[in-house]
Design a protein around this motif. Sequence first.
Motif, mmCIF file in Angstrom:
data_model
loop_
_atom_site.group_PDB
_atom_site.id
_atom_site.type_symbol
_atom_site.label_atom_id
_atom_site.label_comp_id
_atom_site.label_asym_id
_atom_site.label_seq_id
_atom_site.Cartn_x
_atom_site.Cartn_y
_atom_site.Cartn_z
ATOM 1 N N THR A 174 0.870 -1.232 -0.058
ATOM 2 C CA THR A 174 -0.071 -0.173 -0.082
ATOM 3 C C THR A 174 0.787 1.187 -0.006
ATOM 4 O OG1 THR A 174 -0.157 0.059 2.487
ATOM 5 C CG2 THR A 174 -2.011 -1.060 1.133
ATOM 6 N N GLY A 175 2.210 1.113 0.107
ATOM 7 C CA GLY A 175 2.962 2.115 0.018
ATOM 8 C C GLY A 175 3.247 2.946 1.150
ATOM 9 N N ASN A 176 2.894 2.247 2.357
ATOM 10 C CA ASN A 176 3.099 2.817 3.763
ATOM 11 C C ASN A 176 4.584 2.549 3.931
ATOM 12 O OD1 ASN A 176 0.829 3.623 5.626
ATOM 13 N ND2 ASN A 176 0.118 2.093 4.393
ATOM 14 N N LEU A 177 5.331 1.492 3.585
ATOM 15 C CA LEU A 177 6.595 1.626 4.024
ATOM 16 C C LEU A 177 7.589 2.469 3.231
ATOM 17 C CD1 LEU A 177 7.927 -2.034 3.912
ATOM 18 C CD2 LEU A 177 7.944 -0.740 5.844
ATOM 19 N N GLU A 178 7.129 2.747 2.069
ATOM 20 C CA GLU A 178 7.711 3.828 1.401
ATOM 21 C C GLU A 178 7.555 5.370 2.011
ATOM 22 O OE1 GLU A 178 7.274 5.383 -3.110
ATOM 23 O OE2 GLU A 178 6.681 3.263 -2.914
ATOM 24 N N MET A 179 6.404 5.511 2.657
ATOM 25 C CA MET A 179 6.116 6.728 3.338
ATOM 26 C C MET A 179 6.986 6.838 4.537
ATOM 27 S SD MET A 179 2.088 6.832 3.669
ATOM 28 C CE MET A 179 1.545 8.405 3.998
ATOM 29 N N ILE A 180 7.277 5.829 5.183
ATOM 30 C CA ILE A 180 8.291 5.589 6.337
ATOM 31 C C ILE A 180 9.653 5.891 5.942
ATOM 32 C CG2 ILE A 180 8.982 4.192 8.053
ATOM 33 C CD1 ILE A 180 6.180 5.130 8.835
ATOM 34 N N GLU A 181 9.997 5.559 4.595
ATOM 35 C CA GLU A 181 11.032 5.766 4.418
ATOM 36 C C GLU A 181 11.489 7.254 4.061
ATOM 37 O OE1 GLU A 181 12.056 3.692 0.458
ATOM 38 O OE2 GLU A 181 14.455 3.889 0.794
ATOM 39 N N ASN A 182 10.320 8.008 3.617
ATOM 40 C CA ASN A 182 10.443 9.265 3.175
ATOM 41 C C ASN A 182 10.755 10.346 4.671
ATOM 42 O OD1 ASN A 182 10.092 9.315 0.722
ATOM 43 N ND2 ASN A 182 8.029 9.542 0.756
ATOM 44 N N ILE A 183 10.252 9.582 5.789
ATOM 45 C CA ILE A 183 10.343 10.664 6.978
ATOM 46 C C ILE A 183 11.138 10.042 7.940
ATOM 47 C CG2 ILE A 183 7.856 11.689 6.885
ATOM 48 C CD1 ILE A 183 7.505 9.467 9.099
ATOM 49 N N ASP A 184 11.669 8.687 7.918
ATOM 50 C CA ASP A 184 12.604 8.309 8.906
ATOM 51 C C ASP A 184 13.407 7.018 8.217
ATOM 52 O OD1 ASP A 184 13.979 7.090 10.961
ATOM 53 O OD2 ASP A 184 12.387 7.910 12.221
ATOM 54 N N GLU A 185 14.476 7.109 7.535
ATOM 55 C CA GLU A 185 15.084 6.243 6.999
ATOM 56 C C GLU A 185 15.626 5.079 7.892
ATOM 57 O OE1 GLU A 185 18.043 5.837 3.208
ATOM 58 O OE2 GLU A 185 17.859 7.551 4.200
ATOM 59 N N GLY A 186 16.132 5.618 8.993
ATOM 60 C CA GLY A 186 16.528 4.791 10.145
ATOM 61 C C GLY A 186 15.484 3.678 10.462
ATOM 62 N N ILE A 187 14.309 4.070 10.871
ATOM 63 C CA ILE A 187 13.176 3.140 11.155
ATOM 64 C C ILE A 187 12.839 2.158 10.047
ATOM 65 C CG2 ILE A 187 10.738 2.819 11.731
ATOM 66 C CD1 ILE A 187 10.659 4.803 13.337
ATOM 67 N N ASP B 70 8.990 -14.435 -3.389
ATOM 68 C CA ASP B 70 7.697 -15.438 -3.907
ATOM 69 C C ASP B 70 6.611 -14.985 -3.524
ATOM 70 O OD1 ASP B 70 9.664 -16.862 -4.925
ATOM 71 O OD2 ASP B 70 9.406 -18.826 -3.634
ATOM 72 N N TYR B 71 6.344 -14.437 -2.125
ATOM 73 C CA TYR B 71 5.168 -13.880 -1.401
ATOM 74 C C TYR B 71 4.582 -12.813 -2.211
ATOM 75 C CZ TYR B 71 1.650 -13.833 1.930
ATOM 76 O OH TYR B 71 0.674 -13.871 2.842
ATOM 77 N N GLU B 72 5.801 -11.930 -2.567
ATOM 78 C CA GLU B 72 5.529 -10.598 -3.025
ATOM 79 C C GLU B 72 4.687 -10.821 -4.486
ATOM 80 O OE1 GLU B 72 7.921 -6.739 -3.486
ATOM 81 O OE2 GLU B 72 8.658 -7.994 -1.844
ATOM 82 N N ASN B 73 5.403 -11.889 -5.482
ATOM 83 C CA ASN B 73 4.877 -12.196 -6.816
ATOM 84 C C ASN B 73 3.530 -12.776 -6.812
ATOM 85 O OD1 ASN B 73 7.232 -11.179 -7.768
ATOM 86 N ND2 ASN B 73 8.230 -13.312 -7.405
ATOM 87 N N VAL B 74 3.353 -13.491 -5.605
ATOM 88 C CA VAL B 74 1.858 -14.322 -5.615
ATOM 89 C C VAL B 74 0.922 -13.212 -5.613
ATOM 90 C CG1 VAL B 74 0.565 -15.670 -4.170
ATOM 91 C CG2 VAL B 74 2.766 -16.426 -4.754
ATOM 92 N N ILE B 75 1.069 -12.168 -4.404
ATOM 93 C CA ILE B 75 0.150 -11.125 -4.179
ATOM 94 C C ILE B 75 0.042 -10.335 -5.442
ATOM 95 C CG2 ILE B 75 -0.297 -9.306 -2.678
ATOM 96 C CD1 ILE B 75 0.746 -10.590 -0.337
ATOM 97 N N GLU B 76 1.179 -10.044 -6.082
ATOM 98 C CA GLU B 76 1.038 -9.097 -7.077
ATOM 99 C C GLU B 76 0.271 -9.644 -8.340
ATOM 100 O OE1 GLU B 76 4.937 -7.482 -7.971
ATOM 101 O OE2 GLU B 76 4.810 -6.144 -6.099
ATOM 102 N N ASP B 77 0.338 -11.046 -8.638
ATOM 103 C CA ASP B 77 -0.361 -11.780 -9.639
ATOM 104 C C ASP B 77 -1.730 -11.699 -9.401
ATOM 105 O OD1 ASP B 77 1.779 -12.173 -10.798
ATOM 106 O OD2 ASP B 77 2.261 -14.387 -10.093
#
Length: 239
Positions: free
Chosen positions: A198-211, A232-239
């Motif tokens: 959902t892009g939430n990890l990316e949001m965290i990366e924008n504000i706190d790269e350490g976490i 593998d898990y990511e590919n299954v979900i993306e498919d």
Amino acid sequence: MSIYKDAKYMDVPFEEKQKLFDQVKGDMRWDHIFNGCYECGICVAACPSARFYDFSPRVFVQTLEREDIDTFYELMNDSVWDCSQCFSCTRCPRESNPGALITVMREVAVNNGLNSAKEALKAYSRIIYKIMSTGTQVAPDMLQPDAFPDWGPHVKEISDNLEYWRRALPPETLHTVELAWDVSVETRLELFMIWKLTGNLEMIENIDEGIFMILEEVMEELLEEHGYDLDDYENVIED
Ligand code: SF4
Ligand code: SF4
């Protein structure tokens, strides 16, 4: 021109402010949450934050309506963090939703890595880490005597013997001190994938790269330890 006499962000290029405004207005929720403002003040009367801070949901809606870019930027950096997201303001007769507009503004602030977003969220880094890695917000081991002086001597006694207290609780899922309750590795995997996709990890990366780095490392190690291959898990979900 900002409505604030001591406008703080006049050195930020207008184009930069306009870019953020366009992102807020371009959000897919915009048409559902913005319908202008009658200036009736009902949202202000209902708003708990307006009682404690120099804060007004009405000012947000009117600023967006007037497309007052300087004031918008000022709100986006300061007042936007004073909303408690209770949504009492949804009783707006014009069917605008100031709380939801503020949510969108916060998301845009985070996505663009604004310093104000970094500062506002710094104090929550431990909670963000807990929620994103386990799905639970607080843990018994956060119970530190120094942090709860008003609890008197009992807090020390309890924190010194926390494991015994926790084991005395009837549900086995509460026999843990590092989490509020036991969370299965499947649930943690599912959560991690939700944050990722959902892009939430990316949001965290924008504000706190350490976490962000700690989260990725800890979660990937945990998943590997339990025999999951993240790719593998990511590919299954993306498919
Ligand atoms: S309740 Fe709606 S119409 Fe009334 S001041 Fe607030 S935003 Fe404007
Ligand atoms: S959601 Fe925010 S703006 Fe709306 S009433 Fe609650 S604190 Fe006030």
